[in-house]
Design an enzyme around this catalytic site. Structure first.
Site, PDB file in Angstrom:
ATOM      1  CB  CYS A 142      31.468  69.137 -44.979  1.00 51.00           C
ATOM      2  SG  CYS A 142      31.060  68.479 -46.593  1.00 51.00           S
ATOM      3  CG  PHE A 169      39.566  65.070 -49.245  1.00 48.68           C
ATOM      4  CD1 PHE A 169      39.376  64.985 -47.870  1.00 48.68           C
ATOM      5  CD2 PHE A 169      40.053  63.965 -49.910  1.00 48.68           C
ATOM      6  CE1 PHE A 169      39.668  63.815 -47.175  1.00 48.68           C
ATOM      7  CE2 PHE A 169      40.352  62.790 -49.229  1.00 48.68           C
ATOM      8  CZ  PHE A 169      40.158  62.710 -47.858  1.00 48.68           C
ATOM      9  CE  LYS A 183      33.158  77.208 -49.496  1.00 47.75           C
ATOM     10  NZ  LYS A 183      34.309  76.330 -49.616  1.00 47.75           N
ATOM     11  CE  LYS A 226      27.041  65.768 -44.131  1.00 47.59           C
ATOM     12  NZ  LYS A 226      27.651  64.467 -44.309  1.00 47.59           N
ATOM     13  N   GLY A 278      30.570  77.074 -41.210  1.00 47.49           N
ATOM     14  CA  GLY A 278      29.247  76.504 -41.476  1.00 47.49           C
ATOM     15  C   GLY A 278      29.379  75.521 -42.629  1.00 47.49           C
ATOM     16  CE  LYS A 312      34.893  64.623 -45.905  1.00 48.62           C
ATOM     17  NZ  LYS A 312      34.235  64.936 -47.105  1.00 48.62           N
TER      18      LYS A 312
END
Ligand code: UDX
Length: 484
Positions: free
Chosen positions: A263, A152, A324, A266, A260, A207
């Site tokens: 992770c 994470f 980011k 997708k 965006g 997850k």
């Protein structure tokens, strides 16, 4: 413990460095020889704050080393972490497990007995069973366990996420394999990190569920930001107001141009693919994903709508290209869609990013790259802040006013101090905040770009409700010619 990490990408490298820093003996393997050579010289393949220092420290004290050949490391390892990519297949979004199975084959070939195989890569539910079956077929006599231990890690804050995690999820089918992985994290557990023990499939599902929930939260706050713009409420206040409710929580309520990164987009696609396989409807996830995709393009149209006259004459400065701040990662960055939308219209675009320039030069065509923010701003008609880098928040609006030709600023991350920028004469447009009535109130049909939104193939995600009863429609304003 002796640990082998398969994959020196983002997750593998951060995990290897942090596990070495926790006192384990870690060998990090990658098939990319150039990458391993660079790492041995102390050069990081990614920008992640603090990573280089930990790698330097742990390679110097002998706890971390880098290799291309897995044979020796796996022959010693008590645990092997699979940290390879699971890219989406272009046609249907299904996670491509080719690298995962290749790592599993290496483990089957070279592992010593009583090895625990730990999957950190984000893999569809049930992949642990497939890995177990593959190794069992190749090495029927091997005593091993397969455990899911999802990562994470937020890019830009990955070291802190590893060392002070909200939780460590250990999904195992046998007690000894689960205990071995829990023992790897014993130091973090002693410092207070909760270790959640589950079945393997549940860990794999956690997850995807976590990322899907966060993506839904983001698409939700972004739509509420649109609602605030239409009804002259302030998204900052609304986010604070709902975030104080402990059931909602204050995090992940910062509106923006859409999410965006490597992770969320997708993983949502892969989750939806898995859901379709078992005929499960995940409409919330589907909608969050569609809202986000539409939003990135809507931001481009929002900027386009502020340009009146010949767009080919309009100079747009885009500050921020990465998805980011605090990363050099441009994968699925909203800036790409915004730039593509404006380029399609013929605007002249100059771009700058503090960390993403090298990657950006490979990904973006038809724009001018400025090495400095100030060069990017010179003579610009419109400024778009697409990524929330701290240095952009620190820009002095009076200095920027001296550089730019126009006065229109789209702060898509709400990082600029509105008072100072408006006092310096800027027409500052923030996300989730109606522009001051003097500039934005007009009696009209919904703004032109909203009609364009309805015609967009992505769908009418950002249509507005009818004008308030006083006849004033509060929106991003009519098309405006940038100030000369
Ligand atoms: C994410 C998950 O957070 C992490 O747990 C997982 O393992 C990998 O994916 P990451 O992609 O690095 O991490 O970025 P994150 O900080 O979660 O941000 C994702 C996107 O949401 C970014 O585009 C970011 O700009 C956006 N975001 C995030 C917002 O727009 N507003 C917010 O309040 C938070």
């Amino acid at each position: 413990m002796d640990i082998t990490i398969l994959g020196a990408g983002y997750v593998g490298l951060v995990s290897a460095a942090c596990l070495a820093d926790l006192g384990h003996h870690v060998t990090c393997i990658d098939t990319n020889a150039a990458r391993i050579e660079a790492l041995r010289r102390g050069e990081m393949p990614i920008y992640e704050p603090g990573l280089d220092a930990i790698v330097a420290r742990t390679t110097a004290n002998g706890h971390l080393r880098f290799e291309t050949d897995p044979a020796g490391a796996l022959a010693r390892a008590e645990a092997a972490f699979i940290c390879v990519g699971t890219p989406p297949r272009p046609d249907d979004g299904e996670a491509d497990l080719g690298f995962v199975f290749s790592a599993a084959r290496d483990i089957a070939r070279f592992a010593r007995d009583r090895i625990v195989v730990v999957t950190k890569s984000t893999v569809p539910v049930g992949t642990g069973d497939l890995i177990e079956g593959l190794i069992r077929r190749m090495r029927p006599q091997l005593d091993f366990g397969v455990v899911s231990n999802p990562e994470f890690l937020k890019e830009g804050a990955a070291i802190a996420d590893f060392m002070q995690p909200d939780r460590i999820v250990v999904g195992a089918q046998s007690a000894w394999a689960g205990n071995t992985v829990a023992a790897i994290y014993a130091t973090l557990a002693r410092r207070g990190a909760p270790i959640l023990r589950t079945r393997r499939r549940s860990a794999e599902a956690i997850k995807y569920a976590a990322n899907a929930f966060l993506a839904i939260k983001l698409s939700f706050i972004n739509e509420i930001a649109d609602f605030c713009e239409a009804w002259d409420a302030d998204i900052g206040d609304v986010a604070s107001g709902i975030g104080l409710d402990r059931r909602i929580g204050p995090d992940f309520l910062q509106p923006g141009p859409g999410y965006g990164g490597s992770c969320f987009p997708k993983d949502l696609r892969a989750l939806l693919h898995s859901a379709r396989e078992r005929a499960v409807g995940l409409r919330m996830v589907e909608t969050a994903s569609a809202v986000n995709e539409a939003r990135k393009w809507a931001m481009g149209r929002r900027v386009r709508a502020a340009i009146n006259g010949d767009i080919a004459e309009c100079r747009v400065a885009v500050l921020g290209l990465t998805f980011k701040a605090e990363t050099d990662d441009m994968r699925e960055s909203p800036a790409l869609a915004i730039i593509a939308a404006l380029r399609r219209e013929g605007a002249q675009i100059r771009v700058h990013d503090p960390r993403g320039m090298a990657v950006a030069r490979e990904m973006i065509e038809g724009v001018t790259f400025a090495d400095e923010a100030k060069d990017c701003l010179r003579n610009a008609d419109i400024l778009v802040i697409a990524t929330g880098w701290r240095e952009f928040a620190a820009l002095d609006p009076r200095e920027v006013a001296g550089l730019m030709r126009g006065r229109t600023v789209f702060d898509l991350r709400n990082i600029l101090a509105p008072g100072a920028w408006r006092a310096a004469g800027f027409d500052l447009r923030r996300i989730g905040e109606a522009r001051p009535p003097a500039t934005i109130a007009y009696t009209a049909d919904p703004a032109p770009h909203d009609r364009a939104a309805s015609a967009d193939p992505a769908g009418p995600a950002f249509t507005r409700s009818p004008a308030p009863s006083n006849g004033e429609f509060l929106a991003h304003g009519p098309a405006m010619k940038p100030a000369e």
